[in-house]
Scaffold this motif. Structure first.
Motif, mmCIF file in Angstrom:
data_model
loop_
_atom_site.group_PDB
_atom_site.id
_atom_site.type_symbol
_atom_site.label_atom_id
_atom_site.label_comp_id
_atom_site.label_asym_id
_atom_site.label_seq_id
_atom_site.Cartn_x
_atom_site.Cartn_y
_atom_site.Cartn_z
ATOM 1 N N HIS A 33 -20.636 59.195 92.853
ATOM 2 C CA HIS A 33 -21.127 60.564 92.957
ATOM 3 C C HIS A 33 -21.305 60.840 94.433
ATOM 4 O O HIS A 33 -21.987 60.091 95.122
ATOM 5 N N SER A 34 -20.711 61.891 94.923
ATOM 6 C CA SER A 34 -20.768 62.084 96.362
ATOM 7 C C SER A 34 -21.116 63.520 96.681
ATOM 8 O O SER A 34 -20.713 64.429 95.965
ATOM 9 N N VAL A 35 -21.855 63.728 97.771
ATOM 10 C CA VAL A 35 -22.107 65.101 98.203
ATOM 11 C C VAL A 35 -21.021 65.572 99.136
ATOM 12 O O VAL A 35 -20.966 66.719 99.512
ATOM 13 N N LEU A 36 -20.132 64.639 99.532
ATOM 14 C CA LEU A 36 -19.037 65.053 100.399
ATOM 15 C C LEU A 36 -17.993 65.751 99.550
ATOM 16 O O LEU A 36 -17.728 65.342 98.432
ATOM 17 N N THR A 37 -17.374 66.773 100.092
ATOM 18 C CA THR A 37 -16.257 67.360 99.355
ATOM 19 C C THR A 37 -15.013 66.592 99.773
ATOM 20 O O THR A 37 -14.724 66.465 100.944
#
Lengths: 240, 240
Positions: free
Chosen positions: B176-180
């Motif tokens: 799960h990442s907050v980076l696009t």
């Protein structure tokens, strides 16, 4: 197989994260200071998770992962319970359930001089404060508080010591008082020392009380506040 | 192409999975992983001070002990230990606790095909339970190639013996990442591969087809792993 993309870091806060999750993107946050606690590491411009747990955020800029383990990672200014493993000329070697043994300098006592060095046998239980916890070095401990006074640190006599997880010891030391300790304190009289490294020491006038207190604390790990109070009442009913 | 498997599964269907954390009282981290009838128990002790003789003291050392269900340890067990050690060394962050040893003990409870992938999954969950810092998690799967060219996943022992060749594949988990678009050189991280062990003869095309099927199934395994890590350590998680 796509990554779940969340629009902002707020969506991962207070949720469970596993190693590898990226929680912050630093390239979009310039000129800000961020403080990282345990369980997070910096990987160029991304902050990613090292340990599984719940991601927490405290204003203005502190992020950390809250998790509960059986082993301890030494941090400065923590109060821990250590067991003497060996004594050298300058230090005692103390086991604090960390990756390496910790050193307790022989002079780190209130009014400690070369002439009145305390003699601790192997196996003595001590209540200590972590003074230094640097990378790659053994942690250093002390039997005095920051101003040099003894302040309850030192050897713990009699009583019973048992091991818990770090999460439970943090709950025991939280304020307001943990429900299980409050419920026990209303009916029983006992003395307790909890170390952040997952060790708890209990002392009371009779062995029955010590056993009840120890069992109540060990059972309270997975219970909520209300459930803890009910469990304590149940235990106390059986002995009175 | 419809394929008849003895237990009625389709080509890409995995056996029922079950995973529990914190199953052993004394171990610092433990997990059990069941894939159908293949059952493996993993225990982690550490980090403890000191490394083995020929290991680099600037990094943490990982030691794997494989205990078969019956009989003495032989060359096959040593091979499994080596594969597991290399896999786990690449997912753990070895620089956090230099000059320490983490021991992982794998006990085979029952063997019914896909034993090494089951052990890798169990070891990964046990490491998370012990709080060892990791870069990301690993999910392992076994793919078999039959004489007529079709590929099946997660074989039982009989199927493994009948097949022309099989491959054990270990992929990183989905994050799960907050980076696009967090990616490494244009490809998402899940397209990487950690370990690949093949037995028997297969053509290059067959191997790439195995990789594709394995990667698709690793997404499901990854989700299951995340769900089982989200639950409280004393609950167990099951997927049918």
């Amino acid at each position: 197989m796509e990554e779940k993309q969340s629009g902002s870091p707020a969506s991962l806060i207070d949720s469970t994260v596993v190693p590898g999750d990226v929680v912050l993107d630093l390239s979009s946050m310039t000129n800000q200071t961020i403080k990282l606690g345990g369980g997070l590491r910096q990987d160029c411009d991304a902050i990613s998770v090292m340990k599984a747990g719940t991601l927490r955020f405290s204003k203005p800029n502190k992020y950390w992962v809250e998790s509960s383990q059986k082993r301890y990672t030494p941090c400065v200014e923590d109060a821990v319970l250590g067991i003497v493993v060996d004594s050298k000329a300058d230090n005692f070697l103390i086991d604090i359930k960390g990756p390496v043994l910790a050193f307790l300098p022989v002079l780190a006592f209130e009014g400690g001089t070369r002439r009145n060095i305390p003699k601790f046998e192997v196996g003595t239980l001590l209540y200590l404060r972590v003074v230094k916890a640097n990378f790659g070095m053994n942690p250093e401990l002390s039997c005095t508080d920051a101003s040099g006074k003894a302040a309850e640190f030192g050897p713990l006599k009699d009583g019973y010591m048992f091991e818990t997880s770090t999460g439970l010891s943090r709950k025991l030391l939280s304020s307001p008082t943990c429900p299980v300790l409050e419920a026990l304190g209303k009916k029983l009289s006992f003395e307790i020392a909890a170390g952040l490294n997952g060790r708890v020491w209990v002392n009371a006038a009779t062995p029955d009380t010590i056993v009840v207190v120890a069992n109540a604390i060990m059972n309270s790990e997975s219970l909520s506040g209300a459930q803890q109070i009910i469990m304590v009442e149940h235990l106390l009913k059986n002995i009175q | 192409m419809e394929v008849d498997r003895e237990d009625g599964r389709t080509q890409n269907q995995l056996r029922p999975l079950a995973c529990s954390r914190n199953v052993l009282h004394r171990a610092h981290g433990s997990a059990s992983w069941y894939q159908g009838d293949t059952k493996v128990l993993a225990a982690v002790y550490g980090p403890k001070a000191g490394t083995r003789k020929n290991e680099n003291p600037e990094k943490a050392c990982i030691e794997v002990i494989w205990k078969p269900k019956t009989g003495q340890t032989g060359k096959l067990e040593k091979e499994y230990e080596m594969i597991l050690k290399r896999t786990l060394q690449s997912i753990c962050i070895l620089t956090v606790n230099p000059n320490t040893t983490t021991s992982i003990i794998i006990q085979v409870v029952n063997e019914d095909g896909a034993l090494l992938p089951c052990a890798i999954n169990a070891a990964c969950v046990a490491l998370v339970d012990a709080g060892i810092p990791m870069k990301h998690l690993a999910v392992a799967i076994c793919c078999c190639v039959a004489k007529s060219g079709y590929v099946i996943l997660d074989p039982t022992k009989l199927e493994e013996q009948k097949m022309k060749s099989f491959a054990y594949l270990v992929f990183p988990n989905s994050v799960h990442s907050v980076l696009t678009g967090g990616s490494v050189q244009g490809e998402p991280m899940e397209h990487g591969i950690i370990t690949s062990v093949t037995h028997g003869i297969m053509s290059v095309d067959d191997y790439f087809y195995c990789l594709e099927r394995g990667r698709a199934a690793s997404a499901k395994l990854s989700d299951f792993l995340r769900r089982s890590l989200q639950q409280h350590p004393t609950d167990s998680s099951k997927a049918g």
